[in-house]
Design a protein around this motif. Structure first.
Motif, short mmCIF file in Angstrom:
data_model
loop_
_atom_site.label_atom_id
_atom_site.label_comp_id
_atom_site.label_asym_id
_atom_site.label_seq_id
_atom_site.Cartn_x
_atom_site.Cartn_y
_atom_site.Cartn_z
N UNK A 133 49.35 36.59 4.87
CA UNK A 133 49.93 36.01 3.65
C UNK A 133 49.88 34.50 3.78
N UNK A 134 49.16 33.86 2.86
CA UNK A 134 48.99 32.41 2.87
C UNK A 134 49.85 31.80 1.78
N UNK A 135 50.71 30.88 2.20
CA UNK A 135 51.50 30.10 1.24
C UNK A 135 51.01 28.66 1.33
N UNK A 136 50.59 28.12 0.21
CA UNK A 136 50.12 26.74 0.13
C UNK A 136 51.11 25.97 -0.74
N UNK A 137 51.62 24.87 -0.23
CA UNK A 137 52.74 24.17 -0.87
C UNK A 137 52.47 23.71 -2.30
N UNK A 138 51.23 23.43 -2.63
CA UNK A 138 50.90 22.96 -3.98
C UNK A 138 50.04 23.97 -4.74
N UNK A 153 53.61 24.81 8.87
CA UNK A 153 53.29 23.38 8.89
C UNK A 153 51.84 23.11 9.23
N UNK A 154 50.96 23.98 8.72
CA UNK A 154 49.53 23.85 8.98
C UNK A 154 48.83 23.17 7.81
N UNK A 155 47.54 23.02 7.98
CA UNK A 155 46.70 22.44 6.95
C UNK A 155 45.33 23.07 7.00
N UNK A 192 51.45 27.81 5.26
CA UNK A 192 52.18 28.75 6.11
C UNK A 192 51.40 30.06 6.08
N UNK A 193 51.05 30.57 7.25
CA UNK A 193 50.33 31.84 7.35
C UNK A 193 51.23 32.85 8.05
N UNK A 194 51.50 33.95 7.36
CA UNK A 194 52.28 35.03 7.93
C UNK A 194 51.32 36.18 8.22
N UNK A 195 51.16 36.49 9.49
CA UNK A 195 50.24 37.55 9.91
C UNK A 195 51.05 38.82 10.13
N UNK A 196 50.69 39.87 9.39
CA UNK A 196 51.36 41.16 9.54
C UNK A 196 50.36 42.12 10.17
N UNK A 197 50.61 42.47 11.43
CA UNK A 197 49.71 43.34 12.17
C UNK A 197 49.96 44.79 11.80
N UNK A 198 48.96 45.66 12.02
CA UNK A 198 49.10 47.07 11.66
C UNK A 198 50.29 47.77 12.30
N UNK A 199 50.71 47.31 13.49
CA UNK A 199 51.85 47.95 14.16
C UNK A 199 53.19 47.41 13.67
N UNK A 200 53.17 46.52 12.67
CA UNK A 200 54.39 45.99 12.10
C UNK A 200 54.82 44.64 12.66
N UNK A 201 54.17 44.18 13.74
CA UNK A 201 54.51 42.86 14.27
C UNK A 201 54.20 41.78 13.24
N UNK A 202 55.02 40.75 13.22
CA UNK A 202 54.83 39.64 12.29
C UNK A 202 54.80 38.34 13.08
N UNK A 203 53.79 37.52 12.82
CA UNK A 203 53.67 36.19 13.44
C UNK A 203 53.58 35.19 12.30
#
Length: 122
Positions: free
Chosen positions: A12-17, A115-117, A100-111
């Motif tokens: 899931x990618x969130x871009x501020x603008x 503050x990226x670009x 902001x990148x939210x990585x949701x893995x198949x086993x349910x783990x979330x990373x």
């Protein structure tokens, strides 16, 4: 037995603008390259002192994330929009998105990587 398949991976990618109100749900990953690639991260370094003593120190480095999506798919189109919005050029104003990148893995783990670009896009 460990299941290392990526089936069900979502980023899931969130871009501020550019995508401030509705985030991008990336799930159309290509199978000819790693769908989500985070290369090895150097966290320390070392050298030898003048008299042969080993010296070591911690080292901070940014985390790079590469997504490989299906060409010409909806996710590819949205990532192109994000890339174009953040590209600089003559007579063009860059969105300068904070990512902001939210990585949701198949086993349910979330990373969550924040503050990226955007550094590169195709």
């Amino acid at each position: 037995m460990q299941d290392i398949s990526g089936v069900g991976l979502v980023v899931i990618i969130r871009a501020s603008t550019t995508f401030a109100t509705v985030p991008l749900n990336i799930s159309q990953f290509a199978d000819d390259a790693d769908p989500l690639d985070i290369p090895a991260l150097q966290i320390a370094d070392s050298a030898m002192g003048l008299n042969g003593d080993l010296l070591k120190w911690a080292k901070a480095n940014p985390i790079s994330l590469t997504l490989n999506v299906v060409p010409a798919g909806a996710d590819d189109t949205n990532l192109q929009i994000l890339g174009d919005a953040n590209r600089v050029g003559q007579g063009k104003v860059s969105a300068r998105d904070e990512i902001t990148a939210t990585v949701v893995y198949p086993d349910g783990r979330i990373v969550i990587l924040n503050k990226g670009y955007l550094k590169n896009y195709m």
